[in-house]
Design a protein around this motif. Structure first.
Motif: not given
Ligand code: SAH
Length: 236
Positions: A47-72
């Motif tokens: 499931a986590m391999a299928a869901v595009p996490r970057h689509e849920f993160v604000p545009k300006e933070l997209r490059h950090r979507s898959y980091e090991d942290v929570p994001l604003p």
């Protein structure tokens, strides 16, 4: 309680462009942050391999979507760290048939992950801006079995209870009574309990009218603010 999306379950649509520039970072996330830390549940990993996490993160933070942290994600709220999403999801032990309730939709990422693993997901968000944005995003991405409501999730969703699984994505000072009450027989509730600084993940299972609690790991979430939560956000 306002319902933002109410439509029949549909198949999730493919990425419009057909390619996914984040496929690499996403599989890296699965390997290093999840598998290597002991997440072995193959359905949750898929499931986590299928869901595009970057689509849920604000545009300006997209490059950090898959980091090991929570994001604003705006309004002082955060999308949880991938490992925490995985750990909480695994704890629910979903098989594909459950009615699931999530409290704290935020950007909708956790709801999307849950939606891959079960029949239907109801998600409650108290901030109307976040609720409407998440509902639109989930619909656009094709997660048709997620229904977003706007309201105080500490009250649960009594009109749609009982639930086989409940996941609370914000930290409560104590277990909100309505959420326990809305668990089905054998149902599981996972939530962070504690103050602004120190919280623990608790997994509660209903057997008849008794509730068995297992304390999992330490964690740090934004506060659950509502009638059966914090009356006001606790100070850090
Ligand atoms: N699951 C989310 C993370 C949410 S952060 C994700 O994947 O992005 C926690 C969310 O809980 C915030 O959006 C916050 O607004 C919401 N929240 C806090 N108190 C709430 C309450 N009483 N009812 C519903 N949502 C609440």
């Amino acid at each position: 309680m306002k319902l933002f999306s109410d439509h029949a379950p549909t198949e999730r649509s493919e990425e419009p462009s057909g390619k996914d520039q984040f496929a690499g970072p996403r599989s890296e996330m699965i390997e290093t942050q999840l598998r290597r830390r002991g997440v072995t549940d193959s359905r949750v990993l898929a499931a986590m391999a299928a869901v595009p996490r970057h689509e849920f993160v604000p545009k300006e933070l997209r490059h950090r979507s898959y980091e090991d942290v929570p994001l604003p994600i705006g309004e002082g709220q955060t999308i949880s760290q991938p490992y925490i999403v995985a750990a909480m999801t695994v704890a629910l032990g979903l098989t594909g048939t459950e009615r699931v309730l999530e409290i704290g939709t935020g950007c909708g990422y956790q709801a999307a992950v849950l939606s891959q693993l079960t029949k239907i997901v109801f998600s409650v968000e108290s901030r109307s801006e976040l609720a409407s944005t998440a509902a639109a995003r989930l619909e656009k991405l094709g997660y048709g079995n997620v229904h977003v409501h706007c309201g105080d999730g500490t009250l649960g969703l009594s009109e749609l209870a009982p639930f086989d699984a409940i996941l609370v994505a914000a930290a409560a000072p104590a277990v909100p009574e309505p959420l326990r009450a809305q668990l089905a027989e054998g149902g599981r509730l996972i939530l962070p309990v504690g103050d602004a600084e120190n919280q623990e993940l608790r997994l509660i299972e209903r057997r008849g009218n008794s509730f068995h609690t297992l304390v999992l790991e330490g964690c740090r979430f934004v506060p659950l603010v509502g009638y059966h939560g914090w009356k006001e956000p606790p100070t850090r």
